[in-house]
Design an enzyme around this catalytic site. Structure first.
Site, short mmCIF file in Angstrom:
data_model
loop_
_atom_site.label_atom_id
_atom_site.label_comp_id
_atom_site.label_asym_id
_atom_site.label_seq_id
_atom_site.Cartn_x
_atom_site.Cartn_y
_atom_site.Cartn_z
N CYS A 140 0.86 -1.33 -0.05
CA CYS A 140 0.05 -0.01 0.01
C CYS A 140 0.69 1.23 0.00
O CYS A 140 0.62 2.04 -0.61
CB CYS A 140 -1.06 -0.11 1.10
SG CYS A 140 -0.22 0.19 2.73
N HIS A 172 -2.39 1.29 6.98
CA HIS A 172 -2.64 1.49 5.54
C HIS A 172 -2.55 2.83 5.15
O HIS A 172 -3.02 3.77 5.83
CB HIS A 172 -3.95 0.81 5.04
CG HIS A 172 -4.42 0.91 3.73
ND1 HIS A 172 -3.84 -0.18 2.71
CD2 HIS A 172 -5.50 1.30 2.99
CE1 HIS A 172 -4.17 0.21 1.55
NE2 HIS A 172 -5.17 1.00 1.71
N ASP A 189 -7.44 4.74 -3.65
CA ASP A 189 -6.66 3.81 -3.07
C ASP A 189 -6.33 2.74 -4.00
O ASP A 189 -7.23 1.88 -4.33
CB ASP A 189 -7.44 3.17 -1.95
CG ASP A 189 -6.53 2.14 -1.15
OD1 ASP A 189 -5.50 2.06 -1.36
OD2 ASP A 189 -7.07 1.53 -0.04
#
Length: 307
Positions: free
Chosen positions: A89, A126, A141
């Site tokens: 991420c 994250h 994202d």
């Protein structure tokens, strides 16, 4: 391409803080196969988001290779753009945030928790992006592995379908946003986050824990994930699976000899034979489960497993 005027000193959007000067946007656009407009609007954001997800795989293999993970933009770009690798991420969204900021969007990097802290508190491990195109604010994202295919407006609104998947944003009594995905007849919270902007040092600290802590799922076994409109492919340890909504998930255990070929054919990761051998040496023997810390980015398929 001329970026929007730099943010004021001290603003976490600062191009200096995030090393936007090091970005080769043309190389990035070639990497993800985007040949369309790059005006900083909602249409470009959606197209780039989808192109990034399609082209760059979610994976933690450098952790398992003993190389660790660096999250400064120059080294992320070297790995994900020039070397053709994937990442997890922090790498994905550091890169994507830099590209968007260069193109003229206002971008805040936010740290999120996986799941819902009201049910099980987890650390802010994250990275997501708050993107403002001047007309609309979005949640973007590209680094969740099994999450969004497209950005969603950062508002409570009707559920949005993306391919075979359905998402919604809800705001809790704690004033935190929850990104939820429909699973059968219920909604599962993937992420919980607030809109507090982060600095590069915040991402560095979070990444250090994720890439080195013995309790992190990313230090325990190989993890590779790719999602598209109809399926999620996962390689967790030596177990390869395909998940499709409404269908039983088929999982099989790869042999040592199959491992490198599957990484290449299914996930576009052409690793050298020595690297494949190193990864294979980290795998548990066939039929032996390796325990891992819970993490919704890796959540098990919802259907019945059929080996």
């Amino acid at each position: 391409m001329t970026p929007r005027q730099a943010s004021p000193p001290g603003d976490t959007r600062s191009t200096t803080h995030w090393r936007i000067d090091a970005l080769d946007v043309d190389a990035y656009l070639r990497r993800v196969g985007h040949r369309g407009p790059t005006a900083p609007d909602g249409a470009t954001l959606r197209n780039l988001h989808r192109a990034h997800i399609a082209a760059i795989t979610f994976e933690n293999l450098d952790v398992m290779l003993g190389r660790g993970v660096e999250v400064d933009l120059p080294r992320v770009q070297d790995k994900l753009v020039h070397a053709g690798r994937g990442g997890y991420c922090y790498e994905h969204n550091v890169l994507f945030g830099g590209v968007l900021q260069h193109l003229g969007y206002r971008v805040d990097r936010l740290l999120a928790r996986t799941g819902d802290p009201a049910e099980q508190p987890r650390p802010r491990s994250h990275l997501v992006l708050r993107v403002d195109d001047g007309d609309q604010v979005w949640l973007a994202d590209v680094g969740f592995g099994s999450g969004l295919l497209e950005p969603v407006p950062l508002v409570e609104d009707a559920p949005q379908r993306q391919g075979a998947w359905e998402y919604q944003l809800r705001r809790g009594t704690d004033d935190a946003w929850r990104l939820q995905e429909r699973t059968t007849d219920t909604w599962t919270t993937l992420l919980t986050f607030t809109e507090e902007p982060q600095y590069p040092v915040d991402v560095e600290v979070a990444n250090h824990n994720t890439s080195t802590s013995p309790s992190s799922p990313f230090t325990q076994q190989c993890i590779v994930v790719h999602k598209d409109d109809t399926r999620v492919r996962r390689l967790i340890g030596r177990d390869y699976s395909e998940e499709r909504p409404g269908a039983a998930t088929r999982t099989r255990s790869l042999t040592d000899e199959e491992y490198g070929a599957v990484l290449n054919a299914e996930f576009g990761l052409a690793l050298s034979p020595p690297d494949v051998q190193t990864l294979v040496a980290t795998l548990a023997p066939p039929g032996v489960d390796r325990p891992t810390a819970p993490d919704l980015e890796l959540r098990p398929p919802t259907g019945d497993d059929d080996a």
